[in-house]
Scaffold this motif. Structure first.
Motif, short mmCIF file in Angstrom:
data_model
loop_
_atom_site.label_atom_id
_atom_site.label_comp_id
_atom_site.label_asym_id
_atom_site.label_seq_id
_atom_site.Cartn_x
_atom_site.Cartn_y
_atom_site.Cartn_z
N GLU A 130 44.34 -68.74 -29.99
CA GLU A 130 45.45 -69.06 -28.68
C GLU A 130 44.09 -68.63 -27.47
OE1 GLU A 130 47.41 -65.81 -29.58
OE2 GLU A 130 50.00 -67.22 -30.63
N ARG A 131 43.13 -67.90 -27.66
CA ARG A 131 42.02 -67.38 -26.38
C ARG A 131 41.43 -68.96 -26.22
NH1 ARG A 131 41.03 -62.82 -29.58
NH2 ARG A 131 39.32 -63.55 -30.64
N LYS A 132 41.44 -69.81 -27.03
CA LYS A 132 40.39 -70.91 -26.95
C LYS A 132 41.19 -71.87 -26.03
CE LYS A 132 37.89 -71.12 -31.40
NZ LYS A 132 37.37 -72.02 -32.78
N LYS A 133 42.60 -72.16 -26.66
CA LYS A 133 43.48 -73.09 -25.41
C LYS A 133 43.13 -71.78 -24.19
CE LYS A 133 46.39 -74.12 -29.40
NZ LYS A 133 47.37 -74.27 -30.17
N ILE A 134 43.94 -70.70 -24.55
CA ILE A 134 44.35 -70.20 -22.41
C ILE A 134 42.12 -70.70 -22.13
CG2 ILE A 134 43.35 -67.80 -21.34
CD1 ILE A 134 45.22 -67.00 -23.62
N ASN A 135 41.17 -70.22 -22.55
CA ASN A 135 40.27 -70.65 -22.04
C ASN A 135 39.90 -72.27 -21.70
OD1 ASN A 135 39.17 -68.66 -22.59
ND2 ASN A 135 38.17 -68.90 -24.58
N ILE A 136 40.15 -73.23 -22.25
CA ILE A 136 40.49 -74.73 -22.09
C ILE A 136 41.00 -74.81 -20.91
CG2 ILE A 136 41.30 -77.32 -23.46
CD1 ILE A 136 40.15 -75.75 -24.98
N ASN A 137 42.17 -73.70 -21.05
CA ASN A 137 43.53 -74.27 -20.03
C ASN A 137 43.10 -74.17 -18.64
OD1 ASN A 137 45.33 -75.80 -21.75
ND2 ASN A 137 46.45 -74.06 -21.93
N GLU A 138 41.77 -72.59 -18.65
CA GLU A 138 41.62 -72.56 -17.35
C GLU A 138 40.71 -72.88 -17.05
OE1 GLU A 138 39.92 -68.35 -18.43
OE2 GLU A 138 41.83 -67.82 -18.51
#
Length: 508
Positions: free
Chosen positions: A390-398
């Motif tokens: 989930e943190r990876k997805k957040i980083n990608i979205n950011e």
């Protein structure tokens, strides 16, 4: 005041009975096997082998799942896995053998054996001792210099020569910084002192006496007919990467059966079947604290109160026991070797995919043998895995939100073309292929090659051939004359410090 002898006697007797019952605790290994089998499926890991040695005998040794998801070959106790950093303890033991023989001392200076050894700070270079090589207190940050060996064509001597360009982040012996390159240096010391390369020495002085017949120091020569575990990412097999240039740090391949012989040697403090491999004095040198790590506040009952590193081993306390262990991880391989001297037991876990599986199994084995708890470690580590994703997805979205749409590169593509150089890492080439910029990091061009896709301004996104690494970004710095001066790389991962590289254009 009256003396109440009788109640005290009952209390003492009860305590003794409890201790005796705990000492005689019987382990249901069939239940443990089912747990491991369930864990392997839950983490979607192709295969794993687990062996447990207790009170002088193997009490469990079994393979689970597949060594290769395409061939469907099953893992057994003779299947060979890469054990990555679990190799380090073998190198430390090699040094211990040479100390036993009086051929060097732990306190000797490295430059007395390798005059060419040089770090960024001349004081650290001058004062660096043999034991400093093996306990991660060089002043370098964790994983500094690992890009020098990973997938590269540099040999050990060239890796050691180039590490001098990496500035130390800490003062000497100030802080823990996990270092593979220093173990490579230790391998060169072994060769200098013994006259044998590390591969020959570790084989002749440890692997052969322990009858570790399926164990090797290289994956060169592996064939499909052999009983080998292939590295996997997301349950898909990968090609093998040659790790010979970092052999003393990470290149040993072995089976659970062979690795249990190593555990037997350690529990017997350097003796194997009445043959002394290294002395008990050296055993205690290897397994005493040399570098402190952060173990938190250390104020909770049954949690670790200390965490240290010896020479090739991590150590911490668990329910009043000293746990000595080391893990290993490389793309497609994950391993753990653990032993608890006070309970005369140890175990090995080797898997062919990185995940939370090995840690979950490790925690369950330790808990099962030393406590009456029954924690659902599978659920806990699956939760950690989900949170990480989930943190990876957040980083990608950011990162996507930060992209500025409608921009163009400052220059025509052919003006970015050329050879660039990072002082420590070496050369990179930017070329044009099929009307696209193409990047190669030349020392490891089999892994680090990719087309560049315009992101915004003078930043381009890319995905290296290496399936282990995520998407990255390269940014060109354009000078006041409109010429590319250098480029930097942003590639978010915990293992390789691309962000420290600065590739300056060769003709700049």
């Amino acid at each position: 005041m009256k003396k109440l002898h009788f109640p005290y006697a009952i209390v003492i007797l009860s305590l003794l009975l409890a201790i005796n019952l705990f000492a005689q605790k019987e382990i249901d290994y069939s239940k443990l096997e089912k747990y491991i089998e369930n864990a392997t499926k839950s983490f979607e890991v192709p295969g794993i082998a687990v062996g447990i040695y207790k009170n002088g005998e193997i009490v469990m040794n079994k393979g689970f799942g597949y060594s290769n998801t395409e061939s469907k070959q099953l893992v057994d106790t003779e299947t060979i896995f890469g054990i990555a950093s679990c190799s380090k303890a073998f190198t430390a033991a090699c040094i211990a053998i040479l100390v036993d023989e009086g051929k060097l001392k732990w306190s000797d200076k490295v430059i007395d054996y390798l005059p060419e050894f040089q770090l960024y700070d001349p004081y650290i270079t001058k004062e660096f001792r043999i034991d400093d090589l093996l306990c991660h207190r060089s002043g370098l940050k964790t994983f500094d210099g690992d890009l020098l060996w990973y997938g590269s064509d540099y040999d050990r001597k060239e890796i050691i020569r180039r590490i001098r360009y990496r500035k130390n982040e800490y003062s000497f012996r100030e802080s823990f910084g996990y270092q593979n390159v220093m173990f490579i240096v230790a391998g060169e010391v072994i060769e200098k002192v013994s006259g044998k390369i590390w591969e020959e020495f570790v084989t002749e002085r440890i692997l052969q006496p322990l009858e570790m017949q399926s164990t090797s120091t290289t994956n060169t020569g592996f064939t499909e007919e052999m009983n080998i575990a292939y590295p996997h990412i997301e349950e898909s097999p990968l090609d093998f990467i040659n790790y010979e240039n970092c052999g003393p740090a990470a290149s040993i391949n072995t089976s659970s059966t062979d690795l249990l012989k190593w555990v037997q040697l350690l529990l017997d403090k350097g003796i194997y079947n009445n043959d002394t491999i290294f002395s008990i004095q050296q055993y205690y040198k290897l397994t005493q604290p040399h570098t402190l790590l952060n173990a938190g506040h250390g104020e909770k009952i049954n949690e670790a109160h200390f965490l240290t590193y010896g020479l090739g081993w991590f150590m911490y306390d668990y329910h009043g026991r000293k746990v000595i262990q080391h893990g290993g991880g490389l793309p497609g391989f994950h391993s753990k070797v653990v032993f608890v001297p006070e309970d005369n037991f140890g175990y090995v876990i080797i898997a062919n995919q990185l995940s939370g599986l090995v840690e979950a199994v490790h925690k369950k084995i330790l808990e099962t043998h030393l406590t009456d708890s029954d924690t659902d470690w599978i659920a806990q580590y699956l939760k950690y895995t989900k949170e990480r994703e989930e943190r990876k997805k957040i980083n990608i979205n950011e990162k996507n939100d930060q992209r500025i749409q409608g921009t163009e590169p400052s220059l025509d593509l052919d003006q970015y073309v050329g050879i660039y150089k990072d002082e420590m890492y070496g050369m990179a080439e930017v070329s044009i292929t099929n009307n696209k910029l193409h990047l190669k990091l030349l020392p490891a061009q089999k892994l680090f090659t990719a087309d560049l896709n315009h992101w915004h301004y003078d930043t381009f996104s890319f995905k290296f051939k290496d399936g282990f690494l995520p998407e990255g970004y390269i940014t060109f710095n354009i000078d006041e004359n409109g010429k590319p001066e250098y480029f930097t790389i942003e590639l978010d991962n915990p293992d390789f410090h691309f962000y420290k590289l600065k590739f300056i254009k060769a003709d700049y």
